[in-house]
Structures are given as C-alpha cells and as structure tokens.
Enzyme design. Structure first.
Site, PDB file in Angstrom:
ATOM      1  N   ARG A 151     -16.765 -17.776   6.546  1.00 54.86           N
ATOM      2  CA  ARG A 151     -17.372 -17.878   5.218  1.00 54.86           C
ATOM      3  C   ARG A 151     -17.462 -19.360   4.855  1.00 54.86           C
ATOM      4  O   ARG A 151     -16.619 -20.163   5.261  1.00 54.86           O
ATOM      5  CB  ARG A 151     -16.523 -17.150   4.172  1.00 54.86           C
ATOM      6  CG  ARG A 151     -16.305 -15.669   4.432  1.00 54.86           C
ATOM      7  CD  ARG A 151     -15.362 -15.079   3.394  1.00 54.86           C
ATOM      8  NE  ARG A 151     -15.127 -13.657   3.594  1.00 54.86           N
ATOM      9  CZ  ARG A 151     -14.109 -13.150   4.278  1.00 54.86           C
ATOM     10  NH1 ARG A 151     -13.229 -13.968   4.848  1.00 54.86           N
ATOM     11  NH2 ARG A 151     -13.953 -11.846   4.392  1.00 54.86           N
ATOM     12  N   LYS A 175     -10.017 -14.113   2.296  1.00 60.99           N
ATOM     13  CA  LYS A 175      -9.708 -13.614   0.965  1.00 60.99           C
ATOM     14  C   LYS A 175      -8.246 -13.221   0.878  1.00 60.99           C
ATOM     15  O   LYS A 175      -7.711 -12.586   1.787  1.00 60.99           O
ATOM     16  CB  LYS A 175     -10.604 -12.412   0.642  1.00 60.99           C
ATOM     17  CG  LYS A 175     -12.078 -12.796   0.542  1.00 60.99           C
ATOM     18  CD  LYS A 175     -12.945 -11.602   0.232  1.00 60.99           C
ATOM     19  CE  LYS A 175     -14.404 -12.017   0.101  1.00 60.99           C
ATOM     20  NZ  LYS A 175     -15.300 -10.875  -0.182  1.00 60.99           N
ATOM     21  N   HIS A 250     -24.263 -17.444   4.989  1.00 63.78           N
ATOM     22  CA  HIS A 250     -23.732 -16.115   5.302  1.00 63.78           C
ATOM     23  C   HIS A 250     -24.582 -15.415   6.366  1.00 63.78           C
ATOM     24  O   HIS A 250     -24.103 -14.515   7.061  1.00 63.78           O
ATOM     25  CB  HIS A 250     -23.666 -15.268   4.034  1.00 63.78           C
ATOM     26  CG  HIS A 250     -22.383 -14.515   3.891  1.00 63.78           C
ATOM     27  ND1 HIS A 250     -21.156 -15.137   3.737  1.00 63.78           N
ATOM     28  CD2 HIS A 250     -22.123 -13.187   3.905  1.00 63.78           C
ATOM     29  CE1 HIS A 250     -20.207 -14.226   3.642  1.00 63.78           C
ATOM     30  NE2 HIS A 250     -20.776 -13.034   3.750  1.00 63.78           N
ATOM     31  N   ARG A 253     -22.961 -15.805   9.551  1.00 62.78           N
ATOM     32  CA  ARG A 253     -21.832 -14.867   9.677  1.00 62.78           C
ATOM     33  C   ARG A 253     -22.344 -13.488  10.100  1.00 62.78           C
ATOM     34  O   ARG A 253     -21.774 -12.852  10.987  1.00 62.78           O
ATOM     35  CB  ARG A 253     -21.108 -14.799   8.338  1.00 62.78           C
ATOM     36  CG  ARG A 253     -19.928 -13.822   8.268  1.00 62.78           C
ATOM     37  CD  ARG A 253     -19.207 -14.030   6.937  1.00 62.78           C
ATOM     38  NE  ARG A 253     -18.255 -12.990   6.628  1.00 62.78           N
ATOM     39  CZ  ARG A 253     -16.998 -12.965   7.071  1.00 62.78           C
ATOM     40  NH1 ARG A 253     -16.581 -13.923   7.883  1.00 62.78           N
ATOM     41  NH2 ARG A 253     -16.167 -12.003   6.736  1.00 62.78           N
ATOM     42  N   HIS A 276     -12.270  -8.896   7.677  1.00 63.79           N
ATOM     43  CA  HIS A 276     -12.559  -7.789   6.766  1.00 63.79           C
ATOM     44  C   HIS A 276     -11.312  -6.945   6.550  1.00 63.79           C
ATOM     45  O   HIS A 276     -10.616  -6.604   7.498  1.00 63.79           O
ATOM     46  CB  HIS A 276     -13.666  -6.888   7.333  1.00 63.79           C
ATOM     47  CG  HIS A 276     -15.032  -7.474   7.216  1.00 63.79           C
ATOM     48  ND1 HIS A 276     -16.106  -7.053   7.987  1.00 63.79           N
ATOM     49  CD2 HIS A 276     -15.529  -8.451   6.403  1.00 63.79           C
ATOM     50  CE1 HIS A 276     -17.188  -7.740   7.666  1.00 63.79           C
ATOM     51  NE2 HIS A 276     -16.864  -8.591   6.713  1.00 63.79           N
ATOM     52  N   TYR A 285     -22.731  -3.566  10.426  1.00 63.54           N
ATOM     53  CA  TYR A 285     -23.347  -4.304  11.529  1.00 63.54           C
ATOM     54  C   TYR A 285     -23.702  -3.405  12.706  1.00 63.54           C
ATOM     55  O   TYR A 285     -24.520  -3.779  13.536  1.00 63.54           O
ATOM     56  CB  TYR A 285     -22.414  -5.427  11.988  1.00 63.54           C
ATOM     57  CG  TYR A 285     -22.177  -6.460  10.921  1.00 63.54           C
ATOM     58  CD1 TYR A 285     -23.193  -7.316  10.506  1.00 63.54           C
ATOM     59  CD2 TYR A 285     -20.948  -6.571  10.278  1.00 63.54           C
ATOM     60  CE1 TYR A 285     -22.995  -8.249   9.506  1.00 63.54           C
ATOM     61  CE2 TYR A 285     -20.731  -7.508   9.277  1.00 63.54           C
ATOM     62  CZ  TYR A 285     -21.760  -8.341   8.897  1.00 63.54           C
ATOM     63  OH  TYR A 285     -21.559  -9.260   7.901  1.00 63.54           O
TER      64      TYR A 285
END
Length: 305
Positions: A151, A175, A250, A253, A276, A285
């Site tokens: 990211r 995150k 992004h 990514r 994730h 994806y």
C-alpha cells in the site's frame, strides 16, 4: 436538541481506543469519527441518546442514509463504525446489550479492481530517466510497488532498517501495524541498490539542516516522502507513459495480486503477502485471474478462431 457532552465523550473515548489500542490509521480514525458524529447528530434530531438506541433505531438510521442515496459501500462503512462503537460500549459496560449485533450488511455491487498489463507496467518503468537522482529514485519506487504489492501508506512509512537486500525481503507494517515479510524479485533488488548507492545520498544533500533521515524514499528537498508525494510521482509517470490517468498506486497492488494468482500462487499465500485480514478480501482477485485465463484460452485455442 444539541449533542450532549456525554454522547460526544463516548465517541471521543472510542476513537482514542481505536488509536491507542487498535493502532488504526489516521484515515480510518477520521472516517469512524465522521460517521459516528453524523449518527450522533441524527440521534439528537430524533431525541434519543446513543446509549439508549435499540435495533429498530439503527435500522431507521440506515434507512435514512439509504434514502439520502448513500452507496452500499458507504452504508457498509457506517455500519462497520456503528458495530465497533456498540461492541466497545458493551465491553465498557456503558450499555447492557449490543443493538447492532443482528444488523445485516447492504449488498454492495462487486467492483473488480483496476489492474495493469505487463506492457503497461513496462511502459511505466521505462518512462523514468534513471540518469538523474530523482529518476533513479522513482524507478526504484515503482519497481518496489510492483515487487511487493505494498500500500502507498506502507511505502511512505518504510524505514531503511525494514529492507534486507542481502536476503531479498522487506518487512511491511499494514493496517493495525500487522507485520508481514514480503520477498523482492531480483530486478527490484538491483534498482534499490543503485538508488541507495548513488541517488539517495545525493537527495539527502538537499536537506540544508543535514538531518539524518531513516525513510527509504527521499524527496527532492532531502525530506521523507509522504503518501501524497508518492501518489503524485506515480501520477506523473502515468502521464509520461501515456497510460490511463485514473489509475492509482493501488493498481500496482491489484496487478501484483492478480499476477501471483495467475502464476499459480495459493490464495492464502497471496492473502499473507497482501496483509489482508480476511480471505474474502483476497478472493476478488480470483475472478480477475479466471477472466485472464479465459482470454488466454480463447486467444490460443484453435476452435476459438
């Protein structure tokens, strides 16, 4: 009826909890705070305290947002904030029961991520003038994005100590400060070495104060590069390469993830590499990979001509 100090303090305490305990990003904290303050204002207009809200009240609030033509994605974001808020309030014994427990998420339309082709990526990389310190830095930056699927916020906060070029890996903090180790491909390692050997020291000289900077990527003024600065760099090379200007970092990514799955990588491995929390986030994806396989089969199969 104005928002009570008590209600405002609950939101403030919850945001502090998310910041200090959950260590969420500034953007996430800002979104939660904005959404919860909007909810408090609605409660004030309806004459109900946030600590006395029931399941029916929350459904009415979501209906109010839907009537205001908020998208399903935005409704889900508001609902996520409310769920977290009431779960925290119950744990803090501010309420006896959680009114948000049985709420269901509005169905959001599936928007497949924007990806780039191999040709697009090559054009982007080749548009850097590596004879200059800035161009060399930018080539290393773009190679890094493509090699890691990081990211842009992770790249902006990246420190030199997190990059191990000898072993070809980088430690990324996603995150909630969740750490993951991501391998680097050989070309990315070589461009990073060139950048660290000649370009970065040159850029550091631009800092008149002569401060020591631990960030990997340095600006033309010798400072740490922010996420916004890196986005602008990416955008400038989209223009230089004649690519779709609506693409963002992004997209690299998304392309990274799609290439891995298309190459046969296990879904859980890709989940780990992307950082994730949920496997369902990564599964989007698989649809892109299947579409690309269909296109390849159509192009190559003799009966498809």
């Amino acid at each position: 009826m104005a928002i009570s100090k008590e209600q405002g303090s609950h939101v403030k305490q919850f945001i502090e909890y998310l910041s200090k305990v959950r260590n969420l990003s500034e953007n996430t904290l800002r979104s939660y705070q904005t959404d919860l303050l909007a909810f408090e204002q609605w409660c004030s207009r309806e004459g109900v305290a946030v600590t006395r809200v029931d399941h029916r009240s929350l459904r009415l609030y979501l209906a109010y947002l839907k009537q205001a033509q908020y998208s399903a994605k935005t409704l889900n974001r508001h609902l996520s904030a409310l769920r977290g808020f009431y779960k925290w309030m119950q744990r803090e014994k501010l309420i006896a029961t959680d009114p948000a427990l049985s709420l269901s998420n509005p169905r959001a339309p599936r928007n497949l991520p924007h990806t780039m082709t191999d040709s697009d990526v090559n054009r982007l990389l080749e548009s850097c003038d590596v004879s200059t310190a800035v161009g060399l830095r930018d080539r290393a930056f773009l190679e890094f994005l493509y090699a890691t699927g990081a990211r842009i916020s992770e790249v902006a906060s990246l420190k030199l100590e997190q990059v191990d070029l000898q072993n070809g890996t980088v430690r990324l903090f996603g995150k909630g400060s969740k750490e993951r180790i991501v391998p680097l491909y050989e070309s990315a390692i070589e461009w990073l070495k060139k950048y660290l050997r000649s370009s970065r020291p040159t850029l550091l000289l631009k800092d008149k104060a002569g401060r020591a900077h631990s960030a990997l990527f340095i600006s033309v003024r010798g400072n740490n590069m922010s996420a916004d600065s890196l986005r602008k760099v990416f955008s400038s090379y989209l223009t230089a390469a004649g690519l779709d200007s609506s693409l963002s970092p992004h997209a690299m990514r998304h392309t990274y993830a799609t290439e891995l799955l298309g190459g046969g990588a296990d879904l859980r491995v890709v989940q780990e590499l992307l950082g994730h929390e949920s496997l369902s986030t990564t599964q989007v994806y698989t649809h892109l990979s299947v579409d690309r396989l269909k296109e390849a089969a159509k192009a190559a199969h003799p009966r498809s001509k």
